[in-house]
Write an enzyme that holds these catalytic residues in place. Structure first.
Site, PDB file in Angstrom:
ATOM      1  N   THR A  40       0.838  -1.197   0.000  1.00  0.00           N
ATOM      2  CA  THR A  40       0.000   0.000   0.000  1.00  0.00           C
ATOM      3  C   THR A  40       0.876   1.252   0.000  1.00  0.00           C
ATOM      4  O   THR A  40       1.985   1.252   0.539  1.00  0.00           O
ATOM      5  CB  THR A  40      -0.954   0.024   1.200  1.00  0.00           C
ATOM      6  OG1 THR A  40      -0.219   0.175   2.417  1.00  0.00           O
ATOM      7  CG2 THR A  40      -1.763  -1.260   1.271  1.00  0.00           C
ATOM      8  N   GLY A  41       0.377   2.302  -0.633  1.00  0.00           N
ATOM      9  CA  GLY A  41       1.138   3.552  -0.689  1.00  0.00           C
ATOM     10  C   GLY A  41       2.501   3.353  -1.336  1.00  0.00           C
ATOM     11  O   GLY A  41       3.513   3.768  -0.787  1.00  0.00           O
ATOM     12  N   SER A  42       2.502   2.758  -2.542  1.00  0.00           N
ATOM     13  CA  SER A  42       3.780   2.322  -3.114  1.00  0.00           C
ATOM     14  C   SER A  42       4.159   3.013  -4.412  1.00  0.00           C
ATOM     15  O   SER A  42       4.951   2.487  -5.188  1.00  0.00           O
ATOM     16  CB  SER A  42       3.751   0.804  -3.325  1.00  0.00           C
ATOM     17  OG  SER A  42       2.569   0.376  -3.963  1.00  0.00           O
ATOM     18  N   THR A  43       3.628   4.199  -4.648  1.00  0.00           N
ATOM     19  CA  THR A  43       4.011   4.921  -5.863  1.00  0.00           C
ATOM     20  C   THR A  43       5.292   5.733  -5.692  1.00  0.00           C
ATOM     21  O   THR A  43       5.845   6.230  -6.676  1.00  0.00           O
ATOM     22  CB  THR A  43       2.881   5.856  -6.317  1.00  0.00           C
ATOM     23  OG1 THR A  43       2.571   6.779  -5.268  1.00  0.00           O
ATOM     24  CG2 THR A  43       1.628   5.064  -6.684  1.00  0.00           C
ATOM     25  N   GLY A  66       8.764   6.710  -2.580  1.00  0.00           N
ATOM     26  CA  GLY A  66       9.363   6.551  -1.257  1.00  0.00           C
ATOM     27  C   GLY A  66       9.625   5.120  -0.846  1.00  0.00           C
ATOM     28  O   GLY A  66       9.978   4.259  -1.664  1.00  0.00           O
ATOM     29  N   GLY A  71       7.551   2.800   0.133  1.00  0.00           N
ATOM     30  CA  GLY A  71       6.633   1.845  -0.473  1.00  0.00           C
ATOM     31  C   GLY A  71       7.067   1.430  -1.865  1.00  0.00           C
ATOM     32  O   GLY A  71       7.016   0.239  -2.217  1.00  0.00           O
ATOM     33  N   TYR A  92       1.325  11.454  15.240  1.00  0.00           N
ATOM     34  CA  TYR A  92       1.983  10.519  14.327  1.00  0.00           C
ATOM     35  C   TYR A  92       2.622   9.377  15.106  1.00  0.00           C
ATOM     36  O   TYR A  92       2.447   8.201  14.768  1.00  0.00           O
ATOM     37  CB  TYR A  92       3.032  11.253  13.498  1.00  0.00           C
ATOM     38  CG  TYR A  92       3.892  10.346  12.643  1.00  0.00           C
ATOM     39  CD1 TYR A  92       3.382   9.795  11.469  1.00  0.00           C
ATOM     40  CD2 TYR A  92       5.205  10.058  13.001  1.00  0.00           C
ATOM     41  CE1 TYR A  92       4.162   8.968  10.679  1.00  0.00           C
ATOM     42  CE2 TYR A  92       5.994   9.238  12.213  1.00  0.00           C
ATOM     43  CZ  TYR A  92       5.468   8.694  11.052  1.00  0.00           C
ATOM     44  OH  TYR A  92       6.248   7.869  10.272  1.00  0.00           O
TER      45      TYR A  92
END
Length: 264
Positions: free
Chosen positions: A13-16, A18, A20, A154
Site C-alpha cells: 500500500t502507498g507504493s508509488t 518513497g 513503499g 503521528y
C-alpha cells in the site's frame, strides 16, 4: 542467501513513491507478482512502469484507490481477492504542537495510518491462514518508540500499528503466517527532500547541511549519523516477506540507524 518469491502475490500500500516504491521494487526483483497502489492512476502507472523497467523477475500491476476509505479498500479487494504478502505501508505525517491537535487531526492520522492497515489485514489474513502461509508487514516508525514532541499524533498512530502487528501475530500463532512491524527512522525520500529544503531555508543554512543539522537538533542519538535510504528499509522488508524469515513473528524490527536508545 537467495530470496525467491516466485509464485507469491504481494500487495504494497502507498507504493508509488518513497519507501513503499522501494519495497514494491525489491519484491518484484525477488520474483513476486506485485500490486502497486496509490490514489491516482497517473502515479500508479508511473510507478508500475519504473519497476517494470528495472526487472523481468516478477510481474507488476497497479490499482488506483484511496485505501484510507472503505470504498478504496473494497476496490482493491475486488481487483485482488487474495494475497500472500501484505505490506501495510500507507501513511502520512505532519508536525503540529500537541496542544493544538484537534479531533480531525487525530482521526485523519488514524484513518490513513492505522485503520487502512486493520481493514486490509482483516480481509487478507484469513486467506493466508487457510493456505498455511503468509506475511503481514506493518510499516511503523522509530517514532512509535521515540515519540516526537512535534508530532505526537503521528508517533501514537505508529505505536498503534506496532500493537496491531503484534495482535495479528498472536491471532495467527502456529498457522505459518507471520506478522511483523518494521520501524524505519529518517529516510531519504522525495517528500523528505522537500522537507529538508524547507528546513534549510528556515534556518538560513545551505541545503547540503540540512540533513546533518536536522539530525543534530531532532535525532541526536543516531548512530549512523545520516538518513537511511529507502532501499535500505526495503531490503529488510523483502527478507521479512520471504520464507527465510519463518521464525520471525510478533517482532518490532528496527531499521532506524540506532536512534532508539536501549538494547531491546
Amino acid at each position: 542467501m537467495i530470496i525467491d518469491l516466485t509464485g507469491k502475490t504481494a500487495i504494497v500500500t502507498g507504493s508509488t513513491a518513497g519507501i513503499g516504491f522501494a519495497i514494491a521494487d525489491g519484491l518484484a526483483k525477488a520474483g513476486a507478482r506485485v500490486v502497486v497502489t496509490g490514489r491516482t492512476q497517473a502515479a500508479v502507472d508511473k510507478a508500475v512502469a519504473a519497476i517494470k523497467a528495472g526487472t523481468t523477475a516478477g510481474s507488476v500491476e497497479g490499482i488506483a484507490a484511496d485505501l484510507a476509505s472503505p470504498e478504496g479498500a473494497a476496490a482493491l479487494v475486488r481487483a485482488v481477492p487474495q494475497a500472500d504478502i501484505l505490506v501495510n505501508n500507507l501513511g502520512i505525517y505532519g508536525a503540529k504542537p500537541l496542544f493544538d491537535l484537534e479531533d480531525d487531526d487525530w482521526l485523519k492520522l488514524f484513518d490513513v495510518n492505522v485503520l487502512s492497515a486493520a481493514r486490509l489485514s482483516r480481509h487478507y489474513a484469513p486467506g493466508m491462514k487457510d493456505r498455511g502461509w503468509g506475511r503481514l508487514i506493518f510499516i511503523s516508525s522509530e517514532s512509535a518508540q521515540n515519540i516526537p514532541v512535534e508530532m505526537v499524533h503521528y508517533g501514537v498512530s505508529k505505536a498503534a500499528m506496532q500493537a496491531l502487528s503484534r495482535g495479528y501475530a498472536k491471532a495467527l500463532a502456529g498457522t505459518g503466517v507471520t506478522s511483523n512491524a518494521v520501524l524505519p527512522g529518517p529516510t531519504r525520500t522525495d517528500n523528505v527532500g522537500q522537507f529538508l529544503a524547507d528546513f534549510a531555508r528556515e534556518r538560513g543554512i545551505p541545503a547540503e547541511d540540512a540533513e546533518a543539522r536536522f539530525l543534530t537538533e531532532n535525532r541526536p542519538s543516531t548512530l549512523i549519523r545520516r538518513f537511511a535510504t529507502a532501499e535500505e528499509v526495503a531490503n529488510l522488508c523483502v527478507y521479512v516477506a520471504s520464507p527465510l524469515s519463518s521464525a520471525t513473528t510478533g517482532a518490532a524490527l528496527r531499521v532506524e540507524g540506532g536512534i532508539v536508545e536501549g538494547i531491546g
